[in-house]
Structures are given as structure tokens and as C-alpha cells.
Motif scaffolding. Structure first.
Motif, PDB file in Angstrom:
ATOM      1  N   VAL A  75     107.331   0.885  90.689  1.00  0.00           N
ATOM      2  CA  VAL A  75     106.226   0.130  91.283  1.00  0.00           C
ATOM      3  C   VAL A  75     106.607  -1.335  91.451  1.00  0.00           C
ATOM      4  CG1 VAL A  75     103.898  -0.732  90.853  1.00  0.00           C
ATOM      5  CG2 VAL A  75     104.420   1.685  90.477  1.00  0.00           C
ATOM      6  N   VAL A  76     107.203  -1.901  90.404  1.00  0.00           N
ATOM      7  CA  VAL A  76     107.610  -3.305  90.428  1.00  0.00           C
ATOM      8  C   VAL A  76     108.733  -3.509  91.441  1.00  0.00           C
ATOM      9  CG1 VAL A  76     108.616  -5.179  89.081  1.00  0.00           C
ATOM     10  CG2 VAL A  76     106.865  -3.697  88.059  1.00  0.00           C
ATOM     11  N   VAL A 128      99.458  -9.178  90.674  1.00  0.00           N
ATOM     12  CA  VAL A 128      99.613  -7.838  90.103  1.00  0.00           C
ATOM     13  C   VAL A 128     100.948  -7.729  89.379  1.00  0.00           C
ATOM     14  CG1 VAL A 128      99.746  -5.375  90.595  1.00  0.00           C
ATOM     15  CG2 VAL A 128      98.145  -6.807  91.868  1.00  0.00           C
ATOM     16  N   LEU A 129     101.994  -8.254  89.990  1.00  0.00           N
ATOM     17  CA  LEU A 129     103.320  -8.217  89.351  1.00  0.00           C
ATOM     18  C   LEU A 129     103.308  -8.928  88.006  1.00  0.00           C
ATOM     19  CD1 LEU A 129     106.215  -8.810  91.906  1.00  0.00           C
ATOM     20  CD2 LEU A 129     105.667  -6.773  90.580  1.00  0.00           C
ATOM     21  N   GLU A 130     102.655 -10.084  87.953  1.00  0.00           N
ATOM     22  CA  GLU A 130     102.602 -10.831  86.703  1.00  0.00           C
ATOM     23  C   GLU A 130     101.905 -10.008  85.622  1.00  0.00           C
ATOM     24  OE1 GLU A 130     101.674 -15.403  85.192  1.00  0.00           O
ATOM     25  OE2 GLU A 130     100.999 -14.740  87.172  1.00  0.00           O
ATOM     26  N   ALA A 131     100.824  -9.320  86.002  1.00  0.00           N
ATOM     27  CA  ALA A 131     100.135  -8.455  85.045  1.00  0.00           C
ATOM     28  C   ALA A 131     101.041  -7.308  84.605  1.00  0.00           C
ATOM     29  CB  ALA A 131      98.849  -7.914  85.665  1.00  0.00           C
ATOM     30  N   MET A 165     106.271  -3.746  82.189  1.00  0.00           N
ATOM     31  CA  MET A 165     106.856  -3.068  83.346  1.00  0.00           C
ATOM     32  C   MET A 165     107.810  -4.057  84.004  1.00  0.00           C
ATOM     33  SD  MET A 165     103.258  -1.444  84.721  1.00  0.00           S
ATOM     34  CE  MET A 165     103.918  -0.847  86.283  1.00  0.00           C
ATOM     35  N   ASP A 166     109.110  -3.804  83.878  1.00  0.00           N
ATOM     36  CA  ASP A 166     110.075  -4.783  84.369  1.00  0.00           C
ATOM     37  C   ASP A 166     110.525  -4.462  85.781  1.00  0.00           C
ATOM     38  OD1 ASP A 166     111.954  -2.762  84.205  1.00  0.00           O
ATOM     39  OD2 ASP A 166     112.945  -3.562  82.426  1.00  0.00           O
ATOM     40  N   ILE A 167     111.498  -5.206  86.248  1.00  0.00           N
ATOM     41  CA  ILE A 167     111.927  -5.132  87.647  1.00  0.00           C
ATOM     42  C   ILE A 167     112.544  -3.786  88.013  1.00  0.00           C
ATOM     43  CG2 ILE A 167     114.273  -6.012  87.316  1.00  0.00           C
ATOM     44  CD1 ILE A 167     113.622  -7.882  89.780  1.00  0.00           C
ATOM     45  N   ASN A 221     103.995  -0.446 101.792  1.00  0.00           N
ATOM     46  CA  ASN A 221     105.079  -1.431 101.922  1.00  0.00           C
ATOM     47  C   ASN A 221     105.410  -2.118 100.606  1.00  0.00           C
ATOM     48  OD1 ASN A 221     102.950  -3.190 101.573  1.00  0.00           O
ATOM     49  ND2 ASN A 221     103.214  -4.258 103.526  1.00  0.00           N
ATOM     50  N   GLY A 222     104.746  -1.703  99.518  1.00  0.00           N
ATOM     51  CA  GLY A 222     105.047  -2.248  98.202  1.00  0.00           C
ATOM     52  C   GLY A 222     104.113  -3.345  97.749  1.00  0.00           C
ATOM     53  N   GLY A 223     103.299  -3.883  98.662  1.00  0.00           N
ATOM     54  CA  GLY A 223     102.395  -4.969  98.304  1.00  0.00           C
ATOM     55  C   GLY A 223     100.993  -4.485  98.002  1.00  0.00           C
ATOM     56  N   TRP A 224     100.146  -5.429  97.624  1.00  0.00           N
ATOM     57  CA  TRP A 224      98.733  -5.137  97.379  1.00  0.00           C
ATOM     58  C   TRP A 224      97.874  -6.030  98.258  1.00  0.00           C
ATOM     59  CZ3 TRP A 224     102.164  -4.465  93.379  1.00  0.00           C
ATOM     60  CH2 TRP A 224     102.028  -3.299  92.596  1.00  0.00           C
ATOM     61  N   ALA A 225      96.804  -5.438  98.793  1.00  0.00           N
ATOM     62  CA  ALA A 225      95.789  -6.198  99.519  1.00  0.00           C
ATOM     63  C   ALA A 225      94.667  -6.540  98.555  1.00  0.00           C
ATOM     64  CB  ALA A 225      95.272  -5.374 100.684  1.00  0.00           C
TER      65      ALA A 225
END
Length: 671
Positions: free
Chosen positions: A478-479, A463-466, A472-474, A425-429
Motif C-alpha cells: 500500500v505504501v 495517510v502515508l504519515e499515519a 507500515m514502511d516503504i 493510482n496509489g493515491g487517496w482522494a
């Protein structure tokens, strides 16, 4: 530069320097930081009950733990699950009561009389959770036949089967297997007659209501699983259980293989303490190397003293604390090349990177290891959150760390592992990938809290901030998928749910800096809506706060007494968005932090972290559980939640906010 800005910057400089000196003085010789991780008296109570069951005699810790439990008793006789909760907790109170009785405190002692009165006023033993029932069963105060049956044969379930152990969250998996052995053997070491809990059965044991509360609809999954549980107990009672001894042997092998380097299991109490009891039940003596190591580590870094009482940490946040302390130093512009403190911490962190596979490998077969765990000795369960935050630290060392090849190799391994752990779904657990099979939450065993580890907003944001710091931009696939997940999970009010921190302030404050890092338009309507929500939650004293009650009562999202950590989170969110319209809110928040700094740090008794705040569905809390809402209305607060206090949150998060604010003001002056 005008006088007002001069004064603000001067105050920021003083506060930051004091905070940095405090960090320097509290670093451990090995290079890490470790704040105490507080929870509730269930931790000490369960250890006391375990000592009874394991027949550990004359342990010097017992007296201190008893004092610690008594020190935490509320005036109404109950024990709470977090600081200043509006009501006591039935499970904590019953477990504390049982532990005190097991250590020899008389039934007519005033603390127990008050506790007993409170227990009866709040429904008595029929209201207790599954875990508490297991503990009472171990000491002969609850029939094993009236606890959820976990057959050890679950070790045979194939990977495609829904109830395979790897479909449960890591913390459940490590707890299920030792408990399955206990459910099979039904071991009991009764309390001696003077210490029995007969007084908690006022109508006699034969008239006690032992049933589990559940959805009463005839066709519900809960009812189906209760019927299955009844069948399993009957099947076990008949005594024809082919393959059981093999199953128990395989469970034991799995448990032994998963013991942490320091002797604990999973870096948390439940699997650690149940594994010790299960191994002992299967004939392992206390002086066996496995049990000796598991018991001895309790005397090491897990204990802490407070107010003449002895307490045990729910876990230890060594890696997490160290990485965030380093980020606070980086955000405060401390020069790594001239800081022995930072250099020792970075080397310690690099040494903690996990290069061997853990349980995550079962579902992410092609990825190589490269993450970090939350604790110092847990090698089987690296987590995404710690790994993302450490990547933020390491990427900012480029150009200043002497061994560039070593640094880049650590970054590459960590990033590759993180990207492989992204869920569909695009997120991380936190620990697993696609760990979201909702049917598992319906089994009777899972009434304690989260049985799953689905993607959460705050972990995804980190994770996105990293990723943003790694260029790695929008527009990166993955982003892009992660941002889509975040947007889908935004609440109508504009905020985001906080899975691992309390609560919507934490979630929202994690998202906004992440969006900025990946190049999102910070004037986008959904972004400004989130910042506006933070603005509306500011208290009259200039700070922000949110009570743990917001996990149960959504009408008080973002509301509560101001705390340093939550004020810092709110500031971090506003600073990521600010274009001038939040300047007044930011100034008042900074003043709150600066004015309340004492001896270089901040005082914060509130709990602003979570272990299990409630069942999570798609990243949000499930607010439709009528029985929990009824508990809340009756004053039984978070009866199935587990809240924690990070003792360093009130230090490094304010420093992060102050450092970013100083950069922001300096940029305004010299664009």
C-alpha cells in the motif's frame, strides 16, 4: 550545550507554553476546538437571496449580514474572494449587489454605484458563472432557459453510466439533485419593481448576451454538451417529459435522506441552501420539520460576528481543528495522562467516529465504516484527510489511554476503511475512490470549480504519515504504491501541488514528513530537491508565504507575504529532512514565529486554505485554461476558485513546528 542552543530552547519553551495555555483557554466545554471558517461574501449574499425567495420576513439576521457585506467591499467597488487579492471577483460582486438590492438598498446608494461601475468595467453580467446565473434566475433577473439544464432524470442513470451521480464529487452530487428539481420547475419569485436589477442591463434584457463561455472548437466536448443543453431546454419546453414526476420524487427522497444531523446538507452551503429551496418549491412549508431544522441550524454554530457585521461560515472545521490541536499538543510533548484538555478532546473525537455507511459505500462495497467527517454533524461523508490525521493522534496514545481495547478497535476500523479507499493510482482522494472521470468537467454546470475528487498529494501524504506511525514502511504494498504516486506527481522544481491548502508549500510540507515516517531515504535526490525548493522560498523576514494567486500563476509558486501557518509548514518540511544544511533557514523561521507570537497566538489575515482552487487533473491544477489565464491577466482573480481561511491554522501549525523543532534541537544535543 552551547549558549546559542540554550537560548533557542528557552525561547521555544516559552513560546510553546504560551501557545498551549491559549489552546486550553479556547477549548469548547464539549471538548472540541472550532476556528471560524471564513470565505467570501457569496455566502451571506446567497442566504439573503434565499430569504427573499423563501419569503422569510423580518429576520433579525438580515441587518447584520448587510453590514457584513458592506464592510467587505473594496475601495474600487468590488468584492474579493480572499484577503488582499489583487482584483475583485465578478461573481461575488454581482451576488453582493443583487443581495443588497433585494434587501431594499437604493440603486443610487454610493456602494451600489461603485459596484455597478466595477461590474461594467469587468465585462458585466455575461462574465458571471453558472451558480450566479441560477441565483439571478430564482429572483427573476435571468431566464431559466439560459442556465445549464440539469434534468432530474439523472437519478435514473445506472451505476455504469458516466453521468451517474456517484461519479461526481460528493459536493457536486449533493448540489446537483436539488438543482435538478429547480431546473425542472424553473421557480421564480421576482424582486419588487423598485428592487429590480434593470440597471445591470444597460442595453435592455433582450440584447443581453446570455451564452456560456466555452471551448469554441466545433468538435470539442464543451460544444457537444452545449448542444445537448439546448436540446434539454427544448425538450422541457415542449412539455412531454415522461417519468419526470417520478424522477423528482426520487430526488426529493434522496435529499431528505441525506439531511445532516444538525439540519444542513453535506456540511457545506450549496447543497444546504439549494435543498431548502427545492423542498419549498415542491410544497414543503417553512414550518415543516425538515425545513424548520434546516433553517434553524443557521442560527446556531454557523454564524459569527466581526466588525459589527454578521457572517456565515462556509463550513465548520470542528473535527479537523480538534485533531490538529491534539497533534500540536502531542508534538509539544504534553503528557496526556495529566491533561484534562487532551482527555476531553480525545473522548469527543472517539465519539465522532462514523460507523454507518455513507455514499462512499456505492463504490467500496466490501469495506466497513470507520472514518471521521470534517464537521461535527455530517455522517454521510467521512473524509480520508480527517481520518488519517486522527489516526496520527490515536496511535500515539498507545500505552497511555486507559481503555486499550476501545482505542485499538477505533484504530483498526479507521485503518481498514482508509486502506479500502486507496485509488487505483496509489493515491487517496478526500471523499471517494477513483473519482476521476474527466469528461464530467466539460458539462456547462461545472464551470464553478472541481467536479471531481481525484487523489491529491496532501491527502495521500497524510495517510502515508499515519501508515508510518502504524509500522507500515516503504516496502508495504500500500505504501509502495502511494510513494510511487507521490514521486510521479512531483513538479520539475521539486515541489508538490497543494489541493486543500495554499499551495505548493502546503503540498511539499505534507509529503516530506510522510516520507520520513514510512522510512524513505531522506538523502534521496528527489527528497533533497523538495527541501531545497522550500529553502529557496524563504522570505527575508525569515518566514514563508504563498499567495492564492499561485493557483493561477505558476511563476509565483511558494511566493507571498510571510504567514505563521505557511512558515510552520515550511519548517515541518525542512525538519523532516534536515541534516545540518538547513539549520540557518530553520533558525530564522523559528525566530519569525517566536517574535510574532502575541498573547499566546499568532495573527494571520491571509487565506491559506482552499475549497475549489481550480480544475484538478491527476492531483495538479490544469494550467491550460486560456480563459482563466486571461481573467488573471485582466485582474479578475480566481473567478472560478473558492478560497477559505481557517482561523486556527495560525495557531496549531506553528505549535506543531515549534514542538518538532524543540525535539530536533534536543536530539542534536543528546543523540
Amino acid at each position: 550545550m552551547d549558549t546559542e542552543k540554550n537560548n533557542i530552547l528557552a525561547a521555544l519553551n516559552r513560546s510553546i507554553e504560551q501557545g498551549l495555555r491559549w489552546l486550553d483557554s479556547h477549548q469548547k466545554p464539549q471538548g472540541f476546538w472550532m476556528g471560524i471558517l471564513e470565505s467570501n461574501v457569496c455566502i451571506e449574499s446567497e442566504w439573503l437571496l434565499a430569504m427573499h425567495f423563501l419569503e422569510i420576513k423580518n429576520d433579525s439576521k438580515v441587518e447584520g449580514m448587510v453590514r457584513g457585506i458592506l464592510n467587505k467591499q473594496r475601495s474600487d467597488g468590488s468584492w474579493e474572494t480572499y484577503y488582499d487579492a489583487p482584483g475583485g471577483d465578478i461573481n461575488a460582486t454581482v451576488e453582493a449587489y443583487a443581495a443588497l438590492r433585494a434587501t431594499g438598498i437604493a440603486v443610487d446608494a454610493p456602494p451600489l454605484e461603485k459596484a455597478r461601475k466595477w461590474i461594467f468595467e469587468h465585462g458585466g453580467l455575461p462574465k458571471i458563472r453558472v451558480f450566479t446565473r441560477y441565483w439571478l434566475a430564482l429572483i427573476g433577473e435571468w431566464p431559466w432557459s439560459k442556465t445549464p439544464n440539469i434534468p432530474p432524470e439523472i437519478i435514473f442513470f445506472p451505476r455504469w453510466f458516466p453521468f451517474n451521480i456517484y461519479n461526481f464529487a460528493s459536493w457536486v452530487r449533493t448540489t446537483l439533485l436539488p438543482l435538478s428539481i429547480l431546473c425542472a420547475r424553473c421557480p421564480v419569485l421576482p424582486l419588487s419593481d423598485p428592487r429590480r436589477l434593470d440597471e445591470l442591463f444597460p442595453e435592455g434584457r433582450s440584447r443581453m448576451n446570455y451564452s456560456l463561455a466555452c471551448n469554441r472548437k466545433a468538435l470539442s466536448w464543451e460544444q457537444c454538451f452545449l448542444m445537448l443543453d439546448h436540446f434539454l431546454h427544448t425538450y422541457q419546453k415542449i412539455g412531454i417529459t415522461p417519468g419526470r414526476e417520478t424522477a423528482i420524487r426520487l430526488c426529493l427522497e434522496w435529499i431528505i435522506k441525506h439531511q445532516d444531523a444538525d439540519g444542513s446538507w453535506g456540511g457545506i452551503q450549496p447543497p444546504w441552501i439549494y435543498s431548502l429551496i427545492a423542498l419549498h418549491t415542491e410544497g414543503y412549508p417553512l414550518d415543516h420539520s425538515i425545513l424548520h431544522k434546516g433553517l434553524d441550524t443557521l442560527n446556531d454554530h454557523w454564524l459569527y460576528e466581526r466588525d459589527d457585521g454578521l457572517h456565515i461560515q462556509a463550513s465548520e472545521s470542528t473535527v479537523w481543528d480538534t485533531s490538529l490541536a491534539l497533534i500540536s499538543m502531542q508534538d509539544c510533548r504534553r503528557d496526556y495522562r495529566n491533561s484534562d484538555t487532551m482527555q476531553r478532546a480525545v473522548e469527543w473525537l472517539l465519539d465522532q467516529q462514523i460507523r454507518e455507511p455513507g455514499d462512499w459505500k456505492v463504490k467500496v462495497k466490501k469495506a466497513k465504516a470507520g472514518g471521521w467527517a470534517f464537521e461535527r454533524a455530517n455522517r454521510f461523508y467521512p473524509d480520508v484527510d480527517d481520518t488519517a490525521v486522527i489516526l496520527l493522534v490515536l496511535t500515539r496514545l498507545a500505552g497511555v489511554y486507559k481503555n486499550r481495547e476501545k482505542l485499538q478497535e477505533a484504530i483498526d476500523c479507521a485503518l481498514n476503511w482508509l486502506l479500502a479507499m486507496q485509488s487505483s493510482n496509489g493515491g487517496w482522494a478526500a471523499f471517494d475512490k477513483n473519482n476521476n472521470l474527466a469528461i464530467l468537467t466539460k458539462i456547462p454546470f461545472c464551470d464553478f470549480g472541481e467536479a471531481l475528487d481525484p487523489p491529491s498529494i496532501d491527502v495521500t501524504a497524510h495517510v502515508l504519515e499515519a501508515c508510518g506511525y502504524l509500522c507500515m514502511d516503504i516496502h508495504h504494498p500500500v505504501v509502495h504504491r502511494a510513494v510511487k504516486f507521490i514521486r510521479k506527481e512531483q513538479e520539475p522544481e521539486g515541489c508538490w501541488f497543494g489541493r486543500w491548502g495554499v499551495n505548493y508549500i502546503y503540498g511539499t510540507a505534507a509529503v516530506l514528513p510522510a516520507l520520513k515516517a514510512v522510512g524513505e531515504d531522506m538523502h534521496a535526490s528527489y527528497v533533497r530537491k523538495a527541501a531545497d525548493w522550500i529553502q529557496t522560498r524563504q522570505n527575508s523576514d525569515g518566514g514563508w508565504g504563498e499567495t492564492c494567486r499561485s493557483y493561477m500563476d505558476c511563476s509565483i509558486r511558494g511566493m507571498g507575504p510571510s504567514t505563521p501557518s505557511q512558515t510552520a509548514w515550511a519548517l515541518m518540511g525542512l525538519l523532516a529532512v534536515d541534516s545540518g544544511c538547513y539549520r540557518g533557514n530553520i533558525d530564522r523561521g523559528l525566530n519569525f514565529l517566536i517574535q510574532r507570537q502575541k498573547s499566546g497566538s499568532w495573527h494571520e489575515p491571509q487565506y491559506t486554505g482552499t475549497g475549489f482552487p481550480g480544475y484538478i487533473v491527476g492531483g495538479r491544477i490544469e494550467l491550460t485554461r486560456k480563459n482563466l489565464e486571461a481573467d488573471f491577466r485582466q485582474g479578475t482573480e480566481l473567478s472560478r476558485g473558492f478560497m477559505i481561511k481557517y482561523n486556527l491554522y495560525c495557531h496549531y501549525f506553528p505549535l506543531i513546528a515549534l514542538g518538532r523543532a524543540r525535539d530536533h534541537l534536543s536530539f542534536e544535543t543528546h543523540p
